[in-house]
Design a protein around this motif. Structure first.
Motif, short mmCIF file in Angstrom:
data_model
loop_
_atom_site.label_atom_id
_atom_site.label_comp_id
_atom_site.label_asym_id
_atom_site.label_seq_id
_atom_site.Cartn_x
_atom_site.Cartn_y
_atom_site.Cartn_z
N VAL A 52 -0.96 -42.57 -10.70
CA VAL A 52 -0.28 -42.12 -9.49
C VAL A 52 -0.23 -40.60 -9.53
O VAL A 52 0.00 -40.01 -10.58
N SER A 53 -0.51 -39.99 -8.40
CA SER A 53 -0.41 -38.53 -8.26
C SER A 53 0.43 -38.23 -7.04
O SER A 53 0.21 -38.78 -5.97
N ALA A 54 1.39 -37.35 -7.22
CA ALA A 54 2.24 -36.95 -6.11
C ALA A 54 2.22 -35.43 -6.02
O ALA A 54 2.63 -34.75 -6.96
N PHE A 55 1.72 -34.91 -4.93
CA PHE A 55 1.63 -33.47 -4.72
C PHE A 55 2.85 -33.01 -3.93
O PHE A 55 3.03 -33.41 -2.79
N ALA A 56 3.69 -32.20 -4.54
CA ALA A 56 4.92 -31.69 -3.92
C ALA A 56 5.73 -32.83 -3.31
O ALA A 56 6.09 -32.78 -2.14
N PRO A 57 6.05 -33.86 -4.12
CA PRO A 57 6.75 -35.00 -3.55
C PRO A 57 8.22 -34.71 -3.26
O PRO A 57 8.83 -33.86 -3.91
N VAL A 58 8.75 -35.40 -2.31
CA VAL A 58 10.19 -35.44 -2.10
C VAL A 58 10.67 -36.53 -3.05
O VAL A 58 10.46 -37.71 -2.80
N SER A 59 11.24 -36.15 -4.17
CA SER A 59 11.54 -37.15 -5.19
C SER A 59 12.94 -37.74 -5.12
O SER A 59 13.22 -38.70 -5.82
N ASN A 60 13.81 -37.18 -4.31
CA ASN A 60 15.16 -37.74 -4.17
C ASN A 60 15.69 -37.45 -2.78
O ASN A 60 16.63 -36.68 -2.61
N PRO A 61 15.11 -38.09 -1.75
CA PRO A 61 15.48 -37.76 -0.37
C PRO A 61 16.90 -38.16 0.03
O PRO A 61 17.39 -37.70 1.04
N THR A 62 17.56 -39.01 -0.76
CA THR A 62 18.93 -39.39 -0.40
C THR A 62 19.96 -38.45 -0.99
O THR A 62 21.15 -38.59 -0.72
N ALA A 63 19.54 -37.47 -1.78
CA ALA A 63 20.48 -36.53 -2.41
C ALA A 63 21.22 -35.71 -1.35
O ALA A 63 20.65 -35.34 -0.33
#
Length: 85
Positions: free
Chosen positions: A47-58
Motif C-alpha cells: 500500500v502506498s499513500a501519498f500525502a494521506p489524510v490519516s486521521n480525518p475525524t480528529a
C-alpha cells in the motif's frame, strides 16, 4: 465495492498476476488506500499513500471533518469512525 469486487473481477480477465495486487492513493484517496489495505491485508501485497489524510475525524483536522460530514452526515458518526485510519 468497486475496489474489492468489480475491479478484481475485471482484472481476472487479463493476462496479469492478480495475486500481487497493490493499492495507492493521494490525499483522501491515500486515506482510502490505507483503510482498505488495513482492513483487507490478504488482498494487497503493498500500500502506498501519498500525502494521506490519516486521521480525518480528529478535532484539529477541520477540512477532514468537513469532508466526512459531507459524505457521511457527521464526522462523529459510527460510519465516519469506521472509515478513519
Amino acid at each position: 465495492s468497486f475496489t474489492l469486487e468489480e475491479l478484481p473481477s475485471a482484472l481476472n480477465e487479463l493476462p496479469i498476476d492478480t495475486t500481487r495486487a497493490s493499492i495507492f492513493g493521494h490525499s483522501m484517496g491515500g486515506h482510502g488506500a490505507l483503510t482498505i489495505a488495513l482492513k483487507n491485508p490478504e488482498r494487497f501485497q503493498s500500500v502506498s499513500a501519498f500525502a494521506p489524510v490519516s486521521n480525518p475525524t480528529a478535532s484539529d483536522c477541520p477540512w477532514g471533518r468537513k469532508a466526512l460530514t459531507a459524505y457521511l452526515g457527521s464526522a462523529d458518526s459510527a460510519a465516519a469512525k469506521a472509515c478513519d485510519a
